[in-house]
Design a protein around this motif. Structure first.
Motif, PDB file in Angstrom:
ATOM      1  N   ARG A  87       0.838  -1.210   0.000  1.00 19.03           N
ATOM      2  CA  ARG A  87       0.000   0.000   0.000  1.00 19.03           C
ATOM      3  C   ARG A  87       0.867   1.252   0.000  1.00 19.03           C
ATOM      4  NH1 ARG A  87      -3.317  -2.992   3.387  1.00 19.03           N
ATOM      5  NH2 ARG A  87      -2.325  -2.138   5.230  1.00 19.03           N
ATOM      6  N   GLU A  88       1.942   1.234   0.797  1.00 14.67           N
ATOM      7  CA  GLU A  88       2.830   2.400   0.817  1.00 14.67           C
ATOM      8  C   GLU A  88       3.472   2.605  -0.549  1.00 14.67           C
ATOM      9  OE1 GLU A  88       6.851   4.280   2.764  1.00 14.67           O
ATOM     10  OE2 GLU A  88       6.056   2.439   3.661  1.00 14.67           O
ATOM     11  N   LEU A  89       3.908   1.524  -1.174  1.00 10.23           N
ATOM     12  CA  LEU A  89       4.492   1.615  -2.507  1.00 10.23           C
ATOM     13  C   LEU A  89       3.482   2.223  -3.482  1.00 10.23           C
ATOM     14  CD1 LEU A  89       6.865   0.819  -4.441  1.00 10.23           C
ATOM     15  CD2 LEU A  89       5.650  -1.340  -4.796  1.00 10.23           C
ATOM     16  N   GLU A  90       2.250   1.741  -3.453  1.00  2.79           N
ATOM     17  CA  GLU A  90       1.225   2.243  -4.358  1.00  2.79           C
ATOM     18  C   GLU A  90       0.906   3.713  -4.088  1.00  2.79           C
ATOM     19  OE1 GLU A  90      -3.274   1.201  -5.931  1.00  2.79           O
ATOM     20  OE2 GLU A  90      -2.260  -0.196  -4.600  1.00  2.79           O
ATOM     21  N   ASN A  91       0.813   4.098  -2.823  1.00  2.00           N
ATOM     22  CA  ASN A  91       0.526   5.496  -2.486  1.00  2.00           C
ATOM     23  C   ASN A  91       1.626   6.430  -2.975  1.00  2.00           C
ATOM     24  OD1 ASN A  91      -1.886   4.806  -1.248  1.00  2.00           O
ATOM     25  ND2 ASN A  91      -0.997   4.715   0.795  1.00  2.00           N
ATOM     26  N   ARG A  92       2.870   6.047  -2.763  1.00  3.68           N
ATOM     27  CA  ARG A  92       3.986   6.893  -3.204  1.00  3.68           C
ATOM     28  C   ARG A  92       4.037   6.984  -4.727  1.00  3.68           C
ATOM     29  NH1 ARG A  92       6.001   9.031   0.795  1.00  3.68           N
ATOM     30  NH2 ARG A  92       6.195   8.016   2.810  1.00  3.68           N
ATOM     31  N   LEU A  93       3.773   5.863  -5.396  1.00  9.18           N
ATOM     32  CA  LEU A  93       3.748   5.879  -6.859  1.00  9.18           C
ATOM     33  C   LEU A  93       2.615   6.754  -7.381  1.00  9.18           C
ATOM     34  CD1 LEU A  93       4.571   2.156  -7.650  1.00  9.18           C
ATOM     35  CD2 LEU A  93       5.874   4.147  -8.442  1.00  9.18           C
ATOM     36  N   THR A  94       1.456   6.706  -6.727  1.00  8.07           N
ATOM     37  CA  THR A  94       0.323   7.531  -7.150  1.00  8.07           C
ATOM     38  C   THR A  94       0.700   9.009  -7.115  1.00  8.07           C
ATOM     39  OG1 THR A  94      -1.309   5.905  -6.415  1.00  8.07           O
ATOM     40  CG2 THR A  94      -2.066   8.184  -6.607  1.00  8.07           C
ATOM     41  N   ILE A  95       1.293   9.437  -6.021  1.00  8.30           N
ATOM     42  CA  ILE A  95       1.678  10.846  -5.881  1.00  8.30           C
ATOM     43  C   ILE A  95       2.754  11.217  -6.905  1.00  8.30           C
ATOM     44  CG2 ILE A  95       2.765  12.537  -4.335  1.00  8.30           C
ATOM     45  CD1 ILE A  95       1.378  10.912  -2.013  1.00  8.30           C
ATOM     46  N   LEU A  96       3.752  10.363  -7.040  1.00  3.97           N
ATOM     47  CA  LEU A  96       4.829  10.633  -7.989  1.00  3.97           C
ATOM     48  C   LEU A  96       4.298  10.705  -9.418  1.00  3.97           C
ATOM     49  CD1 LEU A  96       7.762  10.946  -8.874  1.00  3.97           C
ATOM     50  CD2 LEU A  96       8.014   8.466  -8.669  1.00  3.97           C
ATOM     51  N   LEU A  97       3.497   9.732  -9.808  1.00  5.12           N
ATOM     52  CA  LEU A  97       2.954   9.720 -11.169  1.00  5.12           C
ATOM     53  C   LEU A  97       2.057  10.937 -11.422  1.00  5.12           C
ATOM     54  CD1 LEU A  97       2.179   5.910 -11.506  1.00  5.12           C
ATOM     55  CD2 LEU A  97       3.955   7.194 -12.750  1.00  5.12           C
ATOM     56  N   ALA A  98       1.251  11.303 -10.446  1.00  2.00           N
ATOM     57  CA  ALA A  98       0.382  12.481 -10.606  1.00  2.00           C
ATOM     58  C   ALA A  98       1.224  13.735 -10.841  1.00  2.00           C
ATOM     59  CB  ALA A  98      -0.511  12.656  -9.379  1.00  2.00           C
ATOM     60  N   HIS A  99       2.321  13.863 -10.132  1.00  2.74           N
ATOM     61  CA  HIS A  99       3.155  15.053 -10.303  1.00  2.74           C
ATOM     62  C   HIS A  99       3.928  15.014 -11.620  1.00  2.74           C
ATOM     63  CE1 HIS A  99       1.924  16.098  -6.315  1.00  2.74           C
ATOM     64  NE2 HIS A  99       2.499  17.268  -6.492  1.00  2.74           N
ATOM     65  N   LEU A 100       4.324  13.834 -12.068  1.00  2.96           N
ATOM     66  CA  LEU A 100       4.945  13.749 -13.392  1.00  2.96           C
ATOM     67  C   LEU A 100       3.940  14.130 -14.473  1.00  2.96           C
ATOM     68  CD1 LEU A 100       7.043  10.455 -13.042  1.00  2.96           C
ATOM     69  CD2 LEU A 100       7.929  12.795 -13.196  1.00  2.96           C
ATOM     70  N   LEU A 101       2.700  13.680 -14.315  1.00  4.59           N
ATOM     71  CA  LEU A 101       1.654  14.051 -15.278  1.00  4.59           C
ATOM     72  C   LEU A 101       1.406  15.556 -15.268  1.00  4.59           C
ATOM     73  CD1 LEU A 101      -0.912  11.159 -14.700  1.00  4.59           C
ATOM     74  CD2 LEU A 101       0.427  11.573 -16.787  1.00  4.59           C
ATOM     75  N   LYS A 102       1.316  16.134 -14.081  1.00  3.45           N
ATOM     76  CA  LYS A 102       1.095  17.581 -14.011  1.00  3.45           C
ATOM     77  C   LYS A 102       2.269  18.323 -14.633  1.00  3.45           C
ATOM     78  CE  LYS A 102       0.268  18.283  -9.683  1.00  3.45           C
ATOM     79  NZ  LYS A 102      -0.174  18.850  -8.410  1.00  3.45           N
ATOM     80  N   TRP A 103       3.480  17.843 -14.360  1.00  3.50           N
ATOM     81  CA  TRP A 103       4.675  18.455 -14.927  1.00  3.50           C
ATOM     82  C   TRP A 103       4.583  18.464 -16.452  1.00  3.50           C
ATOM     83  CZ3 TRP A 103       9.096  20.314 -12.423  1.00  3.50           C
ATOM     84  CH2 TRP A 103      10.183  20.611 -13.251  1.00  3.50           C
ATOM     85  N   GLU A 104       4.169  17.347 -17.000  1.00  6.89           N
ATOM     86  CA  GLU A 104       4.138  17.210 -18.453  1.00  6.89           C
ATOM     87  C   GLU A 104       2.933  17.880 -19.102  1.00  6.89           C
ATOM     88  OE1 GLU A 104       4.603  13.743 -21.867  1.00  6.89           O
ATOM     89  OE2 GLU A 104       4.556  13.182 -19.741  1.00  6.89           O
ATOM     90  N   TYR A 105       1.767  17.811 -18.479  1.00  3.16           N
ATOM     91  CA  TYR A 105       0.539  18.241 -19.149  1.00  3.16           C
ATOM     92  C   TYR A 105      -0.032  19.568 -18.660  1.00  3.16           C
ATOM     93  CZ  TYR A 105       0.611  13.709 -21.313  1.00  3.16           C
ATOM     94  OH  TYR A 105       0.985  12.630 -22.046  1.00  3.16           O
ATOM     95  N   SER A 126       7.492  23.460  -6.584  1.00  3.93           N
ATOM     96  CA  SER A 126       6.751  22.604  -5.639  1.00  3.93           C
ATOM     97  C   SER A 126       6.535  21.222  -6.232  1.00  3.93           C
ATOM     98  CB  SER A 126       5.413  23.244  -5.264  1.00  3.93           C
ATOM     99  OG  SER A 126       4.553  23.317  -6.381  1.00  3.93           O
ATOM    100  N   TRP A 127       6.274  21.155  -7.542  1.00  4.53           N
ATOM    101  CA  TRP A 127       6.125  19.852  -8.188  1.00  4.53           C
ATOM    102  C   TRP A 127       7.455  19.096  -8.124  1.00  4.53           C
ATOM    103  CZ3 TRP A 127       3.605  21.796 -13.361  1.00  4.53           C
ATOM    104  CH2 TRP A 127       2.290  22.183 -13.113  1.00  4.53           C
ATOM    105  N   ARG A 128       8.540  19.809  -8.424  1.00  6.88           N
ATOM    106  CA  ARG A 128       9.874  19.181  -8.394  1.00  6.88           C
ATOM    107  C   ARG A 128      10.168  18.649  -6.990  1.00  6.88           C
ATOM    108  NH1 ARG A 128      14.096  19.600 -11.819  1.00  6.88           N
ATOM    109  NH2 ARG A 128      13.231  21.445 -12.812  1.00  6.88           N
ATOM    110  N   ALA A 129       9.854  19.420  -5.965  1.00  6.57           N
ATOM    111  CA  ALA A 129      10.116  18.986  -4.590  1.00  6.57           C
ATOM    112  C   ALA A 129       9.349  17.703  -4.270  1.00  6.57           C
ATOM    113  CB  ALA A 129       9.742  20.097  -3.605  1.00  6.57           C
ATOM    114  N   THR A 130       8.109  17.638  -4.715  1.00  5.98           N
ATOM    115  CA  THR A 130       7.311  16.435  -4.461  1.00  5.98           C
ATOM    116  C   THR A 130       7.870  15.247  -5.234  1.00  5.98           C
ATOM    117  OG1 THR A 130       5.323  17.724  -4.018  1.00  5.98           O
ATOM    118  CG2 THR A 130       5.000  15.427  -4.640  1.00  5.98           C
ATOM    119  N   ILE A 131       8.256  15.472  -6.476  1.00  4.07           N
ATOM    120  CA  ILE A 131       8.839  14.398  -7.290  1.00  4.07           C
ATOM    121  C   ILE A 131      10.117  13.881  -6.643  1.00  4.07           C
ATOM    122  CG2 ILE A 131       9.975  13.922  -9.512  1.00  4.07           C
ATOM    123  CD1 ILE A 131       7.837  15.831 -10.789  1.00  4.07           C
ATOM    124  N   VAL A 132      10.979  14.787  -6.217  1.00  3.73           N
ATOM    125  CA  VAL A 132      12.238  14.407  -5.562  1.00  3.73           C
ATOM    126  C   VAL A 132      11.950  13.611  -4.290  1.00  3.73           C
ATOM    127  CG1 VAL A 132      14.234  15.324  -4.293  1.00  3.73           C
ATOM    128  CG2 VAL A 132      13.618  16.270  -6.534  1.00  3.73           C
TER     129      VAL A 132
END
Length: 158
Positions: free
Chosen positions: A49-67, A83-89
């Motif tokens: 669950r922790e892996l999935e939660n972290r991936l969800t946040i990371l993927l959402a921020h990569l999508l926002k970064w791109e789109y 702020s997006w970069r900080a979350t991705i990092v």
């Protein structure tokens, strides 16, 4: 119900300590096997669950970064995405640590990325107020890109 089973219901810390003592002593017959199995199952589920939660946040921020960048008004074009970069990092760092501490999670990483991606689309859509259809239906990033500290999608390519 055994003493250890009752202890599980009333004093979890003591229950865990006593079972650890029994394991160290090799007294397997006295262990509270049913509850130990339950706890081990829950630990694995919790890690996933922790892996999935972290991936969800990371993927959402990569999508926002791109789109999302392309949809920002002209007055926001100087936006650097700090702020997006900080979350991705942060999410990449925590994912890397989790995968080092629990290497067995690597076996479920691809499937978990798939599961997390649908939630990432929802999160990116809600946070950016872009329609869900803005984002690809399948994850556009491979495992290496997702975990690569230097990878940021180019917002002009999408």
């Amino acid at each position: 119900m055994s003493h250890l089973s009752r202890l599980y219901q009333t004093d979890y810390s003591e229950w865990a300590r006593r079972n650890a003592e029994l394991l160290r002593a090799g007294d397997f017959a006295s262990l509270d096997i049913a509850h130990l199995l339950e706890e081990l199952d829950d630990m694995g589920k919790s890690e996933q669950r922790e892996l999935e939660n972290r991936l969800t946040i990371l993927l959402a921020h990569l999508l926002k970064w791109e789109y999302q960048y392309r949809h920002l008004s002209e007055r926001w074009r100087e936006f650097k995405g700090d702020s997006w970069r900080a979350t991705i990092v942060e999410q990449r760092d925590r994912l890397a640590k989790r995968l080092r501490k629990t290497p067995g999670l690597k076996a479920v990483l691809a499937a978990t990325i798939e599961e997390a991606y649908a939630d990432a689309i929802d999160l990116a859509s809600k946070e950016s107020r872009l329609p869900r259809e803005t984002f690809p239906t399948t994850c556009p990033y491979d495992e290496a890109q997702i975990l690569d500290d230097d990878y940021y999608p180019d917002p002009r390519e999408s």
